[in-house]
Scaffold this active site. Structure first.
Site, PDB file in Angstrom:
ATOM      1  N   GLU A  61       0.746  -1.147  -0.188  1.00 38.43           N
ATOM      2  CA  GLU A  61      -0.062  -0.147   0.169  1.00 38.43           C
ATOM      3  C   GLU A  61       0.775   1.144   0.035  1.00 38.43           C
ATOM      4  OE1 GLU A  61      -2.106  -3.017   2.794  1.00 38.43           O
ATOM      5  OE2 GLU A  61       0.014  -2.510   2.151  1.00 38.43           O
ATOM      6  N   CYS A  93       0.258   0.835   7.893  1.00 38.71           N
ATOM      7  CA  CYS A  93      -0.282   1.281   6.509  1.00 38.71           C
ATOM      8  C   CYS A  93      -1.654   2.113   6.629  1.00 38.71           C
ATOM      9  CB  CYS A  93      -0.650  -0.014   5.711  1.00 38.71           C
ATOM     10  SG  CYS A  93       1.001  -0.589   5.091  1.00 38.71           S
ATOM     11  N   SER A 177      14.415 -44.695  -9.129  1.00 36.37           N
ATOM     12  CA  SER A 177      13.350 -43.437  -9.489  1.00 36.37           C
ATOM     13  C   SER A 177      13.581 -42.517 -10.303  1.00 36.37           C
ATOM     14  CB  SER A 177      12.819 -43.023  -8.150  1.00 36.37           C
ATOM     15  OG  SER A 177      13.817 -42.453  -7.506  1.00 36.37           O
ATOM     16  N   LEU A 213      17.947 -30.885  -2.646  1.00 34.06           N
ATOM     17  CA  LEU A 213      16.842 -30.136  -2.386  1.00 34.06           C
ATOM     18  C   LEU A 213      17.074 -28.673  -2.501  1.00 34.06           C
ATOM     19  CD1 LEU A 213      15.642 -32.632   0.758  1.00 34.06           C
ATOM     20  CD2 LEU A 213      15.041 -32.686  -1.527  1.00 34.06           C
ATOM     21  N   ARG A 216      17.700 -24.995  -8.130  1.00 38.39           N
ATOM     22  CA  ARG A 216      18.660 -24.667  -9.261  1.00 38.39           C
ATOM     23  C   ARG A 216      17.990 -24.231 -10.646  1.00 38.39           C
ATOM     24  NH1 ARG A 216      19.379 -29.165  -6.397  1.00 38.39           N
ATOM     25  NH2 ARG A 216      18.789 -30.741  -8.443  1.00 38.39           N
ATOM     26  N   GLU A 265       8.657 -33.786   0.135  1.00 39.17           N
ATOM     27  CA  GLU A 265       8.758 -34.648  -1.148  1.00 39.17           C
ATOM     28  C   GLU A 265       9.287 -36.106  -0.969  1.00 39.17           C
ATOM     29  OE1 GLU A 265      11.444 -32.969  -4.107  1.00 39.17           O
ATOM     30  OE2 GLU A 265      11.583 -30.799  -3.171  1.00 39.17           O
TER      31      GLU A 265
END
Length: 344
Positions: A61, A93, A177, A213, A216, A265
């Protein structure tokens, strides 16, 4: 009268959508503050935008008001979140809005933070400023989901991301995997990491895949890394936090550390534990056009399944998008309607 009301509403929605778009610029830099967008619309129709700066900098704002200058007098201010009414690293604000001579403020959602919680709206109204609340509220709540959840519960918004084949397998029979999904889906994972303050995996995943983790392949900061269990001394995930307690306590601790969003994850055991404990706020599934073709490969969730069809978890579909050859499906728990009042 109905036509005028509809046109007025459409006008408000138009500029709130602009505020939502402006807020995206702050998504990766404002945390732990909310990523807010604001638009000043002068009496002549000129517009001035602002978004939340990094911590210590001006709120959305204030930036929009400074850009507007004298054009703010008699203008309307659109902001995705209720303006703050307290002094933190920056001043309230609400006082900047009053001093600027704004005539009307349109707010997307009230701020559940206990330091605000309606007091910003009340301060503006006490100063004679017209305030309308709830324009594009569902869109704003979606954009600010992690912040609103954190301020309402004290815990981070938990996003569970898992990649699998079409038949629900996360690895081949030999445990490999990499990679089930393609480059575009993997880039999307890096974006999810950049949007999250912390990421968690199990020690088994660290030993098997040795993930970094980090962020990148996208813009934004890398999240704090947490391993459930002990990480090998040479693991690429280090430096990391090793944790061995229960999951609710972990969420309470992370929430107190200003972690607004936690990305889970995996692996399958960790995913199953979060799921069965009812701790997941958003599921992100990346489905590859691949089929493992049997049951001797790891599934998305390890552990006991629902005992019967009546006990099966059911959520609501949020979005589906194609990521190259893969498909992203986002699902959230069903929410009970709050019957929020819309303001004309």
């Amino acid at each position: 009268m109905g036509s005028d009301s509809g046109a007025h509403r459409a006008h408000d929605e138009q500029f709130m959508r602009r505020a939502l778009g402006t807020a995206l610029q702050a998504r990766l830099v404002s945390r732990p503050n909310p990523w807010v967008g604001a638009v000043v619309v002068s009496s002549s129709g000129a517009t001035f935008e602002g978004c939340t700066a990094p911590p210590g900098g001006p709120h959305a704002e204030v930036t929009a008001l400074k850009r507007a200058g004298e054009a703010a007098r008699g203008a309307t201010l659109y902001c995705t979140l209720e303006p703050c009414s307290h002094t933190g690293r920056t001043g309230p604000c609400t006082e900047a809005i009053i001093d600027a001579g704004i005539a009307r403020v349109v707010v997307g959602v009230e701020d559940p933070d206990t330091k605000v919680a309606g007091t910003g709206i009340a301060r503006l109204r006490d100063a004679g400023i017209s305030v309308d609340v709830g324009v594009c509220e569902d869109h704003v709540r979606t954009q600010l989901a992690a912040y609103l959840h954190h301020r309402s519960t004290g815990r981070p918004f938990v996003v569970l991301k898992m990649a699998s084949t079409l038949d629900g397998r996360t690895a081949a029979a030999d445990g490999t995997s990499r990679w089930i999904t393609g480059d575009i889906a993997r880039k999307r994972v890096h974006e999810l990491r950049a949007e999250s303050d912390a990421v968690v995996v199990g020690a088994g995943t660290v030993r098997l895949d040795d993930p970094e983790l980090t962020v990148r392949d996208a813009e934004g900061p890398s999240p704090r890394r947490i391993v459930l269990g002990a990480a090998p001394s040479a693991a690429r995930v280090r430096p990391c936090t090793e944790y061995s307690g229960d999951l609710p306590t972990l969420l309470d601790t992370l929430g107190s550390d200003d972690v607004l969003q936690l990305l889970v994850e995996g692996g399958a055991r960790v995913a199953g534990d979060f799921h069965r404990a009812g701790l997941v706020d958003r599921y992100v599934f990346h489905l590859a056009p691949a089929i493992a073709g049997g049951e001797n490969a790891a599934g998305v969730f390890a552990g006991a399944a629902a005992a019967n069809i009546a006990d099966m978890w059911r959520g609501r579909l949020v979005s589906v998008q194609q990521l190259g050859d893969d498909l992203e499906v986002v699902v959230e728990p069903k929410r009970i309607s709050s019957n929020r009042k819309e303001h004309p």
